[in-house]
Design a protein around this motif. Structure first.
Motif, short mmCIF file in Angstrom:
data_model
loop_
_atom_site.label_atom_id
_atom_site.label_comp_id
_atom_site.label_asym_id
_atom_site.label_seq_id
_atom_site.Cartn_x
_atom_site.Cartn_y
_atom_site.Cartn_z
N ILE A 94 0.83 -1.22 0.00
CA ILE A 94 0.00 0.00 0.00
C ILE A 94 0.85 1.25 0.00
O ILE A 94 0.35 2.36 -0.15
N SER A 95 2.16 1.10 0.18
CA SER A 95 3.01 2.26 0.31
C SER A 95 3.47 2.74 -1.06
O SER A 95 4.32 2.13 -1.70
N CYS A 328 -5.34 15.76 -1.64
CA CYS A 328 -6.02 15.48 -2.90
C CYS A 328 -5.89 14.00 -3.27
O CYS A 328 -6.85 13.37 -3.73
N LYS A 329 -4.71 13.46 -3.08
CA LYS A 329 -4.51 12.03 -3.36
C LYS A 329 -5.44 11.19 -2.50
O LYS A 329 -6.05 10.22 -2.99
N SER A 330 -5.58 11.54 -1.23
CA SER A 330 -6.41 10.76 -0.32
C SER A 330 -7.89 10.80 -0.73
O SER A 330 -8.61 9.81 -0.56
N ALA A 331 -8.33 11.93 -1.28
CA ALA A 331 -9.71 12.03 -1.75
C ALA A 331 -9.96 11.01 -2.86
O ALA A 331 -11.01 10.36 -2.91
N ALA A 332 -8.97 10.86 -3.75
CA ALA A 332 -9.10 9.89 -4.84
C ALA A 332 -9.00 8.46 -4.34
O ALA A 332 -9.71 7.56 -4.82
N VAL A 333 -8.14 8.22 -3.36
CA VAL A 333 -8.00 6.87 -2.79
C VAL A 333 -9.30 6.45 -2.10
O VAL A 333 -9.76 5.31 -2.23
N LEU A 334 -9.89 7.37 -1.33
CA LEU A 334 -11.15 7.06 -0.66
C LEU A 334 -12.24 6.66 -1.65
O LEU A 334 -13.08 5.80 -1.37
N GLY A 336 -11.79 5.11 -4.36
CA GLY A 336 -11.42 3.90 -5.08
C GLY A 336 -11.09 4.15 -6.53
O GLY A 336 -11.35 3.31 -7.40
N CYS A 337 -10.49 5.31 -6.82
CA CYS A 337 -10.18 5.67 -8.20
C CYS A 337 -9.00 4.87 -8.75
O CYS A 337 -8.22 4.27 -8.00
N SER A 338 -8.85 4.89 -10.06
CA SER A 338 -7.75 4.21 -10.72
C SER A 338 -6.42 4.88 -10.37
O SER A 338 -6.40 6.05 -9.96
N PRO A 339 -5.28 4.16 -10.51
CA PRO A 339 -3.97 4.77 -10.23
C PRO A 339 -3.74 6.04 -11.03
O PRO A 339 -3.10 6.98 -10.54
N GLU A 340 -4.26 6.08 -12.26
CA GLU A 340 -4.07 7.27 -13.09
C GLU A 340 -4.76 8.49 -12.48
O GLU A 340 -4.19 9.60 -12.46
#
Length: 468
Positions: A94-95, A328-334, A336-340
């Motif tokens: 996950i890192s 901003c990254k965490s909003a996308a992770v929450l 469940g967005c794609s890596p892109e």
């Protein structure tokens, strides 16, 4: 032997008992003496250590030791900042936190300035679109998250959340607008006209709107805590046009209030129940410390102009941009967005943060206490060489000596200001800020067209065109 033979069995038993008691007393007294000896030795050692501590040490030696330590800890390869993911049971998969920070100093021409990228709505206003949610945010933090049984601590911790002018809340605004822009990208969003957040898709966590809203609050709490600490370290009297927290409540309570905000933010973060988000947001706090250490160390003319600029920009990332990037990254992770999309979100926040700090550096020269909420030339007076000064030093080498002595000599601040205004240092800094803003804009072009995506692109533009 004769005496013992003359007494009876009972008498001999009593005599042996008496001899045993005497022996026990002797052993006890021996142990007591040994203990007193050890205490005496420790006392003497303590006095000896104290005498060494109290031995006069010259300021030059103290500065040499401090500089050597800071030089070691601020190196890129310093073990103090090594990522230890994968140890003690942490899932290394996950890192994905490593960022080489090799894109902080772009040297090129702007592509769009003074315009936006093609097909972006110019009237997509981020402040208006997020106004209702931002107004609710301060109340939620004040009423639900920072209350304690200690009334003074509660008052100090909620100091900026009680004010009608408690800042523009740029960081939570970015999180909330990005959450909506991502929702419009990943699926057919069902939304309530009165809310910025949408109904989650079946494959997403069903409490996603509440989780992203709480993430925005956590971001603002971490930022506010860093302001409390920074103002104590820098000795700043004002913040956002108000007296700094430490000026109202004292240094100790300001530090405790900042610590309390971080503690509350950490608890809220854990309750999001997403390990990657916890790791990502926790990294921000480490970065804030690292950036502060780098700022204390400062730069030296012997390092070279290019190296100093890169060092300075990395410090800006750790102190300012990391919070925006990782939020901003965490909003996308929450979501469940794609890596892109996760990477695009991170890149947007990162480069908006870099642009934001560079513009702050410009406004330290061009602004005033009425426009900035803090005195002009605060950085110079604190001994800090920012981007305008570094660019100016390339035209006026006399600035290098002032930078090395941290503008401590009489007249240094005034002379440095004069040279900055006589050079193109301010314009070069503005240009660098625009480049970062454009990188941020281009990152969001990965998202589908929407008014919320365009509002974030407009926000990047507003960051570099602001005057306060």
């Amino acid at each position: 032997m004769f005496a013992l033979s003359q007494v009876g069995r009972r008498g001999r038993r009593q005599l042996r008992c008496a001899q045993g008691i005497c022996e026990d007393v002797r052993i006890h007294e021996s142990k007591k003496l040994s203990l007193e000896t050890k205490r005496s030795t420790r006392t003497k050692r303590g006095k000896s250590s104290a005498s060494i501590v109290n031995f006069p040490i010259s300021d030059s030696l103290r500065e040499t030791v401090k500089t050597s330590l800071l030089d070691q800890v601020t190196k890129d390869e310093s073990k103090a900042w090594k990522d230890k993911s994968g140890v003690n049971g942490v899932n290394i998969e996950i890192s994905s936190l490593h960022d080489p920070l090799d894109d902080l100093y772009p040297v090129t021409d702007t592509r769009y300035w003074p315009h936006l990228p093609p097909n972006v709505q110019v009237n997509a206003d981020p402040f208006e679109l997020s106004r209702v949610e931002v107004e609710m945010l301060s109340k939620s933090i004040r009423d639900d998250l920072v209350g304690s049984e200690h009334p003074v601590l509660t008052k100090a911790a909620s100091y900026f959340f009680d004010s009608a002018d408690g800042g523009k809340k740029i960081r939570p605004m970015m999180v909330m607008l990005l959450s909506r822009a991502l929702a419009d990208t990943v699926g057919d969003a069902q939304y309530d006209q009165e809310s910025l957040f949408t109904k989650p898709l079946k494959e997403q966590r069903q409490d996603l709107p509440a989780a992203q809203r709480r993430l925005a609050e956590i971001s603002e709490m971490i930022h506010t805590a860093s302001l409390f600490h920074d103002d104590v370290i820098d000795g700043s009297d004002t913040r956002r046009g108000m007296a700094s927290v430490h000026m109202v409540f004292g240094n100790k309570m300001a530090i405790l209030a900042g610590d309390y905000l971080l503690a509350r933010a950490s608890i809220c973060l854990a309750r999001l129940r997403n390990v990657e988000v916890v790791e990502t947001m926790s990294t921000i706090i480490e970065h804030l410390v690292r950036g502060e250490v780098m700022q204390i160390r400062g730069s030296s003319s012997s390092d070279g102009a290019e190296e100093n600029m890169v060092y300075y920009l990395k410090k800006n990332f750790f102190k300012t941009a990391s919070l925006m990037a990782n939020s901003c990254k965490s909003a996308a992770v929450l979501a469940g967005c794609s890596p892109e999309l996760v990477n695009a979100s991170y890149k947007y926040g990162k480069h908006v943060g870099m642009a934001f700090q560079l513009v702050d550096d410009v406004l330290d020269f061009e602004g005033s206490i009425s426009s900035m909420g803090k005195p002009a030339l605060a950085d110079l007076n604190a001994g800090l060489a920012t981007a305008p000064v570094m660019f100016t030093a390339r035209q006026f080498p006399e600035l290098e000596e002032m930078m090395d002595r941290k503008f401590r000599d009489e007249g240094d601040v005034e002379r440095a200001q004069q040279l900055v205004f006589e050079s193109d240092g301010l314009e070069q800094t503005k240009h660098l800020a625009r480049l970062h803003a454009e990188i941020a804009m281009e990152a969001l072009l990965e998202l589908d067209d929407s008014v919320y995506r365009d509002s974030l692109i407009n926000l990047a533009y507003k960051v570099v065109s602001r005057t306060k």
